[in-house]
Design an enzyme around this catalytic site. Structure first.
Site, PDB file in Angstrom:
ATOM      1  N   CYS A  44       0.816  -1.221   0.000  1.00  9.55           N
ATOM      2  CA  CYS A  44       0.000   0.000   0.000  1.00  9.55           C
ATOM      3  C   CYS A  44       0.847   1.266   0.000  1.00  9.55           C
ATOM      4  CB  CYS A  44      -0.987  -0.019   1.173  1.00  9.55           C
ATOM      5  SG  CYS A  44      -0.232   0.029   2.825  1.00  9.55           S
ATOM      6  N   HIS A  69      -2.694   0.996   7.037  1.00  5.36           N
ATOM      7  CA  HIS A  69      -2.977   0.934   5.598  1.00  5.36           C
ATOM      8  C   HIS A  69      -3.207   2.321   5.034  1.00  5.36           C
ATOM      9  CE1 HIS A  69      -4.091  -1.281   1.984  1.00  5.36           C
ATOM     10  NE2 HIS A  69      -5.055  -0.397   1.791  1.00  5.36           N
ATOM     11  N   ASN A 100      -6.061   1.049  -4.553  1.00  5.75           N
ATOM     12  CA  ASN A 100      -5.773   0.300  -3.338  1.00  5.75           C
ATOM     13  C   ASN A 100      -4.921  -0.925  -3.626  1.00  5.75           C
ATOM     14  OD1 ASN A 100      -6.017  -0.333  -0.607  1.00  5.75           O
ATOM     15  ND2 ASN A 100      -7.891  -1.532  -0.889  1.00  5.75           N
TER      16      ASN A 100
END
Length: 359
Positions: free
Chosen positions: A263, A321, A333
């Site tokens: 991420c 995240h 994402n």
């Protein structure tokens, strides 16, 4: 149809282009692992199949692309002429029951070598890997040149569309799509493989170009969207792009053999395209730019913002995240091991912890 071919691990990435009437990428746009001339063939076939199977519903170019990806990797490495002829021709293994290439059944010759180049037996041909006997039943002329050639991209794609449509399937229905792919190759693993690629190409076709944004925001979003389909790799990614990750994630998944992005690797790369250097971890990235508190809600986000998730929202040290807000409730994402970079709803992750605006 031919036995399952090995799928080459090229990743899918979106490049923007004009839109066609079906909401897909029109000629002039492209998907990174599909040669533009092959994409044109898939789109043409999807438009033409109704002439040959009027009762067919739901045919889309990503369906054809998914088949061709697994069967021949879109003829990558071959020369594809302006008229669609592919050279050198693509031949599968000789189906003589030897076990080579996974074949265990003898298929006697049916075409005298016309399509498969040998009269000693059968082998699959072209980018869609038709057996000559199957091609004789479904082969179609896509150009009006009175020749239906499985080694021509346009003819082969149209033949595949006809075959998948059967007597009039509705391929918009998942059960009928699965049945069509299974008929193409009677392997559940094959069906799963092809459907995975169809999903990726469908996502690429539906992803809009960044809308009313400009400058650095557009640069960041286009860079992030272009990584769609890249594998998640724990520890993977830096300012120059995907890289081989490290071992191991909290769940024990290793990225040490996977070239990809996690991420914060995705955000690091995308923002580097706009000349902004980010810290490497999601928690550290929360300290950059103007912080948008979780209490402001997701409606406070604007395209290009970083989006954070924490085990204990309100405590940035627990952020685990980060994504990049793309607008309309979606973010680019890199979610977790075993997934690909994709567009997800902002609420698809737990523990929303606000955002940060850097641009």
């Amino acid at each position: 149809m031919a036995p399952i071919a090995n799928s080459v691990g090229a990743y899918v990435a979106l490049a923007t282009g004009a839109r066609d009437d079906g909401g897909g990428i029109a000629v002039g746009g492209h998907v990174a692992d599909i040669p533009p001339r092959m994409l044109t063939a898939y789109q043409l076939a999807a438009r033409q199949v109704g002439r040959h199977v009027p009762t067919c519903r739901g045919m889309r170019w990503p369906i054809l692309a998914g088949i061709a990806k697994v069967e021949s990797n879109h003829a990558v490495g071959r020369n594809i002429a302006a008229n669609g002829d592919i050279r050198p021709k693509i031949y599968g293994v000789l189906l003589n029951g030897s076990g080579a290439g996974g074949n265990t059944t003898v298929f006697p010759d049916t075409d005298g070598g016309r399509w498969d180049g040998t009269a000693t037996g059968e082998r699959a041909v072209g980018p869609f890997q038709f057996l000559p006997s199957t091609w004789d039943g479904v082969g179609k002329d896509a150009h009006g040149d009175k020749s239906a050639d499985p080694h021509n991209a346009d003819d082969a794609a149209l033949g595949a569309a006809v075959y998948l449509c059967g007597n009039g399937r509705d391929l918009a229905k998942q059960s009928q799509l699965r049945a069509a792919i299974f008929q193409y190759n009677r392997s559940h693993a094959y069906v799963a493989n092809v459907r995975g690629w169809i999903d990726q190409y469908t996502a690429a076709a539906k992803t809009p170009a960044p809308g009313k944004v400009s400058g650095d925001v557009r640069t960041v979003l286009e860079a992030a969207l272009a990584q769609r389909g890249v594998p998640y790799s724990w520890g993977g990614g830096n300012a120059t792009g995907p890289s081989t990750g490290i071992c191991c994630s909290p769940s024990g998944k290793s990225g040490a053999r996977i070239k990809g992005l996690d991420c914060s690797g995705l955000t690091t790369y995308a923002y580097a395209r706009a000349g902004i250097r980010l810290p490497r971890t999601a928690a550290a990235q929360a300290g950059v730019g103007h912080r948008i508190p979780a209490s402001a809600g997701t409606r406070a986000l604007t395209p290009g913002d970083l989006v954070f998730y924490a085990y204990a929202p309100g405590r940035d040290s627990t952020i685990y995240h980060v994504g990049i807000y793309a607008g309309k409730g979606q973010m680019v994402n890199a979610a977790r091991p075993g997934t690909l970079v994709r567009l997800d709803a902002v609420d698809s992750m737990s523990g929303y912890a606000g955002g940060a605006r850097l641009l």
